[in-house]
Design a protein around this motif. Sequence first.
Motif, PDB file in Angstrom:
ATOM      1  N   VAL A  57       5.452  22.932  15.959  1.00 30.87           N
ATOM      2  CA  VAL A  57       5.979  22.933  14.587  1.00 30.87           C
ATOM      3  C   VAL A  57       6.459  21.531  14.230  1.00 30.87           C
ATOM      4  CG1 VAL A  57       7.727  23.867  13.038  1.00 30.87           C
ATOM      5  CG2 VAL A  57       6.614  25.354  14.723  1.00 30.87           C
ATOM      6  N   ARG A  58       5.821  20.939  13.230  1.00 24.96           N
ATOM      7  CA  ARG A  58       6.185  19.593  12.776  1.00 24.96           C
ATOM      8  C   ARG A  58       6.862  19.596  11.412  1.00 24.96           C
ATOM      9  NH1 ARG A  58       1.023  19.552  14.545  1.00 24.96           N
ATOM     10  NH2 ARG A  58       0.245  19.533  12.415  1.00 24.96           N
ATOM     11  N   GLU A  59       6.715  20.698  10.675  1.00 26.53           N
ATOM     12  CA  GLU A  59       7.303  20.778   9.337  1.00 26.53           C
ATOM     13  C   GLU A  59       7.850  22.175   9.127  1.00 26.53           C
ATOM     14  OE1 GLU A  59       5.987  20.320   4.637  1.00 26.53           O
ATOM     15  OE2 GLU A  59       4.661  19.606   6.243  1.00 26.53           O
ATOM     16  N   VAL A  60       9.046  22.245   8.515  1.00 26.56           N
ATOM     17  CA  VAL A  60       9.709  23.526   8.249  1.00 26.56           C
ATOM     18  C   VAL A  60       9.921  23.623   6.741  1.00 26.56           C
ATOM     19  CG1 VAL A  60      11.750  24.955   8.689  1.00 26.56           C
ATOM     20  CG2 VAL A  60      10.850  23.469  10.495  1.00 26.56           C
ATOM     21  N   PRO A  61       9.031  24.334   6.027  1.00 24.16           N
ATOM     22  CA  PRO A  61       9.217  24.448   4.576  1.00 24.16           C
ATOM     23  C   PRO A  61      10.469  25.212   4.188  1.00 24.16           C
ATOM     24  CG  PRO A  61       7.418  25.852   5.333  1.00 24.16           C
ATOM     25  CD  PRO A  61       7.803  24.995   6.494  1.00 24.16           C
ATOM     26  N   LEU A  62      10.928  26.121   5.079  1.00 19.22           N
ATOM     27  CA  LEU A  62      12.146  26.870   4.782  1.00 19.22           C
ATOM     28  C   LEU A  62      12.870  27.175   6.095  1.00 19.22           C
ATOM     29  CD1 LEU A  62      13.856  28.366   2.603  1.00 19.22           C
ATOM     30  CD2 LEU A  62      12.600  30.446   3.246  1.00 19.22           C
ATOM     31  N   PHE A  63      14.156  26.827   6.133  1.00 22.22           N
ATOM     32  CA  PHE A  63      15.036  27.203   7.233  1.00 22.22           C
ATOM     33  C   PHE A  63      16.050  28.189   6.697  1.00 22.22           C
ATOM     34  CE2 PHE A  63      19.115  26.148   9.515  1.00 22.22           C
ATOM     35  CZ  PHE A  63      18.821  26.909  10.641  1.00 22.22           C
ATOM     36  N   VAL A  64      16.100  29.371   7.296  1.00 23.24           N
ATOM     37  CA  VAL A  64      16.969  30.448   6.821  1.00 23.24           C
ATOM     38  C   VAL A  64      18.145  30.599   7.782  1.00 23.24           C
ATOM     39  CG1 VAL A  64      17.124  32.871   6.172  1.00 23.24           C
ATOM     40  CG2 VAL A  64      14.972  31.637   5.851  1.00 23.24           C
ATOM     41  N   VAL A  65      19.347  30.646   7.235  1.00 20.44           N
ATOM     42  CA  VAL A  65      20.563  30.900   8.004  1.00 20.44           C
ATOM     43  C   VAL A  65      20.993  32.323   7.712  1.00 20.44           C
ATOM     44  CG1 VAL A  65      22.959  30.249   8.373  1.00 20.44           C
ATOM     45  CG2 VAL A  65      21.249  28.489   7.902  1.00 20.44           C
ATOM     46  N   SER A  66      20.966  33.190   8.733  1.00 21.09           N
ATOM     47  CA  SER A  66      21.367  34.579   8.491  1.00 21.09           C
ATOM     48  C   SER A  66      22.859  34.668   8.231  1.00 21.09           C
ATOM     49  CB  SER A  66      20.966  35.465   9.674  1.00 21.09           C
ATOM     50  OG  SER A  66      21.717  35.127  10.836  1.00 21.09           O
ATOM     51  N   HIS A  67      23.669  33.932   8.989  1.00 27.35           N
ATOM     52  CA  HIS A  67      25.109  33.816   8.769  1.00 27.35           C
ATOM     53  C   HIS A  67      25.585  32.603   9.563  1.00 27.35           C
ATOM     54  CE1 HIS A  67      24.806  36.033  12.512  1.00 27.35           C
ATOM     55  NE2 HIS A  67      26.097  35.887  12.762  1.00 27.35           N
ATOM     56  N   PHE A  68      26.852  32.235   9.422  1.00 26.65           N
ATOM     57  CA  PHE A  68      27.313  30.925   9.888  1.00 26.65           C
ATOM     58  C   PHE A  68      28.016  30.955  11.247  1.00 26.65           C
ATOM     59  CE2 PHE A  68      27.044  30.180   5.253  1.00 26.65           C
ATOM     60  CZ  PHE A  68      26.181  29.095   5.279  1.00 26.65           C
ATOM     61  N   HIS A  69      27.858  31.991  12.026  1.00 25.42           N
ATOM     62  CA  HIS A  69      28.392  31.952  13.384  1.00 25.42           C
ATOM     63  C   HIS A  69      27.643  30.898  14.192  1.00 25.42           C
ATOM     64  CE1 HIS A  69      30.482  36.166  13.534  1.00 25.42           C
ATOM     65  NE2 HIS A  69      31.303  35.200  13.154  1.00 25.42           N
ATOM     66  N   VAL A  70      28.371  30.275  15.138  1.00 22.02           N
ATOM     67  CA  VAL A  70      27.814  29.124  15.843  1.00 22.02           C
ATOM     68  C   VAL A  70      26.621  29.488  16.711  1.00 22.02           C
ATOM     69  CG1 VAL A  70      29.285  29.279  17.893  1.00 22.02           C
ATOM     70  CG2 VAL A  70      28.484  27.042  17.119  1.00 22.02           C
ATOM     71  N   ASP A  71      26.509  30.746  17.170  1.00 14.99           N
ATOM     72  CA  ASP A  71      25.346  31.116  17.980  1.00 14.99           C
ATOM     73  C   ASP A  71      24.081  31.241  17.141  1.00 14.99           C
ATOM     74  OD1 ASP A  71      26.464  33.361  16.748  1.00 14.99           O
ATOM     75  OD2 ASP A  71      25.712  34.741  18.272  1.00 14.99           O
ATOM     76  N   HIS A  72      24.222  31.065  15.818  1.00 20.00           N
ATOM     77  CA  HIS A  72      23.056  31.057  14.933  1.00 20.00           C
ATOM     78  C   HIS A  72      22.836  29.706  14.260  1.00 20.00           C
ATOM     79  CE1 HIS A  72      22.166  35.517  14.716  1.00 20.00           C
ATOM     80  NE2 HIS A  72      23.297  35.474  15.414  1.00 20.00           N
ATOM     81  N   VAL A  73      23.878  28.872  14.181  1.00 23.40           N
ATOM     82  CA  VAL A  73      23.732  27.587  13.478  1.00 23.40           C
ATOM     83  C   VAL A  73      24.137  26.392  14.338  1.00 23.40           C
ATOM     84  CG1 VAL A  73      24.086  28.660  11.231  1.00 23.40           C
ATOM     85  CG2 VAL A  73      26.044  27.695  12.450  1.00 23.40           C
ATOM     86  N   GLY A  74      24.636  26.620  15.554  1.00 23.72           N
ATOM     87  CA  GLY A  74      25.050  25.489  16.396  1.00 23.72           C
ATOM     88  C   GLY A  74      23.915  24.533  16.705  1.00 23.72           C
ATOM     89  N   GLY A  75      22.671  25.030  16.710  1.00 22.79           N
ATOM     90  CA  GLY A  75      21.520  24.176  17.016  1.00 22.79           C
ATOM     91  C   GLY A  75      20.790  23.657  15.799  1.00 22.79           C
TER      92      GLY A  75
END
Length: 796
Positions: free
Chosen positions: A581-599
Amino acid sequence: MSTRIAEASPSDGGPDLRLAGSAVAAWLTALAGLHLGAGAALLLAALGAVFSTIGALHLLQVLGRPTPRVRRYGWIAVAVGLGVVCGGAATGARLAVRDADTLRALAEQRASVTADLVVRDDPRPIRAAPGRPATLLVATDLVRLAERDGPRVAAPVRVLVLATDPAWRGLLPGQRLSAQGRLDVPRGGDLTAVVLGATGPPVRHGSPSWAQRAAGSLRAGLQRACAPLPDEQGGLLPGLVVGDTSRLLPTVEEDFRATGMTHLNAVSGSNVAIVVGAVLLVARWCRAGPWLAAGLCGVALVGFVILVRPSPSVVRAATMGAIGLAALAAGRPRAALPALAAAVTVLILVDPALAGDAGFALSVLATGGLLLLAPRWRDGLRRRGVPAGLAEALAVPAAAQLACAPVVAGISGTVSVVAVPANLLAVPAIAPATVLGVLAALLSPIWPAGAEFAAWLASWPAWWLVLVARYGARLPAGTLPWPGGVWGALLLAASTVALLVAVRRPVVRRLVAVVGVAAVLGAVPVRLVARGWPPSGWIVVACAVGQGDAVVLPVASGRAVVVDAGPEPAAVDACLRRLGVREVPLFVVSHFHVDHVGGVAGVFRGRRVAAVLTPALTEPETGQALVREAADGGGARLLTATAGTTYRAGGAELVVLGPPYPLRGTRSDPNNNSLVLRATVRGVRLLLPGDAETEEQRALLDRVPHDVLRADVLKVAHHGSAYQDPEFLDAVRPAVALVPVGAGNDYGHPSPGLLARLARNGARVLRTDVDGDVAAVRRDGGLAVVARGSPPGRPP
């Protein structure tokens, strides 16, 4: 500059193994004692004394009559017995002090104490659990400790400090300090007597030694000189020179690990050999006499140890490097092996804990491979017409890699196929990068501009190393699975020895060569044409990112929608690189807990991200700040999703189903306001519910028709927790259930009852903690599942 191998003399008559037996015996006895206790170590010492006495008496009886071979093996037997005696006695004595009743009782009581300590090595950060502060491991020696209103205890033992206060980061080895905390029992297997959980900052007493202060100043100067360089080279160069990996990018670290080049980021005997070898080369060019050259090399050796800090690991590396350099310079490999064995024995007796240290094992094995295998292989290549320089360049990395492979396989559970060619390609760049980096560190206090220029020159060979690691890590089948642990290491060691013995016969050697060439010619093109990962026809991949979520949906070649990013950047970045994967047209955040957005930084690393879709609920704010910072830095648009939001790209379509309305006062509001997505990829329906728990699942059942929730593939909510609504699962009725979950997590995920229910309903369940990256694929008009590195699964 290249490392030269001593000429092997036909009259050598084979390696001198008399002291090698003593070293190996002391090593294995110390290792057994560390794991079995002081009593076992002393018992082994007694048995060794009996064995060596019997052997010595027998040798005296037959001395002068038997053949030289019999006498030789008689001496080896005596040496083995003496090694067992020395290793067992030294380890048993240290363990008896470690296991003193007073300290053990305080540790078992988890007593609160004040301890006076001396720092042994640089504080090392360890990866923290999501949402928790980073923890530092600080190895110290105990001076004394006292329980509150209790007696003082003084013992020469080691204490491992676990600290979270940032004030612990700047400590230097040799620093005396006081700290308060609670004691705990260590895990065992080394000389650590107790673990101290520090409750605050340390109180420093005085300053470290001048050597440690000088080392700190030079290391900081090297970091300043590398600051203007690109991130990859600037982070790698201090690791190459002094083992400082604080700025090393995770992507570079992973590439080095995949290609067997991790040893370049740690101070080892090769670093010492390069630096001292450069001094020896200059001394010889200036026609210096042997004594002057030896003196200059000694000064360089001491100076380099000061630069990288004289911790036990550095002293070990200096000892191994000095032995290897002496053997190579003197051209006497028969004398070098006894010197190596004597050094191993002395180091084990001084510090028995080295017997269980992987770095010590790798240093010794690499040096032994250089002395035992490389000269013979080099000479064999030269007899077959290979030029001397090329033969040397081929023999050195191959011998070192082969000698170290069992330990690496035991630790990692893999065998690197690309390690030897990658290290061979790296050889020309290691010496100039190291020498120029040392020069930059030495110039930094007196001539900063000159230091920056030297660092800029060193960045070019460092760039070559980054390039080799990057492309080596991307080769198909670059690493192969292998049994891990002690038995895996022993299996590979036995296989290696058997192969080395077998190939001494010409017929076997030719057979091995033919089979190897056939395997390469047959397997590599197949892997290149039919790539093992990602599998053809994949419609979704759940990445193995630990205790967290990261889901990838393909849009087109090199483009994909990413849903969540896991707890840390390196893991999700590595997964996306494996998928190309070299391009991400859409990045979706389900919610803001760190185990989902820390990376989230890993999703943006080296990729263009066009837009970021986030939920309306912004809690917790720390997670939202991470996402906003990454989006601002990457130039991505920030969008807020509501129920009914749709997105189309290529063969993928996404619809936001929930939350149907804001939920408050639930068991976890961030979880129960997760974005719930229904995706359609190549005609296959997927449901991605984030961490939605029972409350949001019931709300969806009340507001959304059940046929809308129906999906072929379900990303199981909240890592398979028990907070799932049975009616919700019945409405989805998936054929495939993917569970992103971390191995050995403390939350009891996934729930056995949930997994059993999914299986009873006919779902094929895959877990990232067991199967690694897992994918659902479209195949022959139906669905199949594939786990990374395994053959395609049966249709569900």
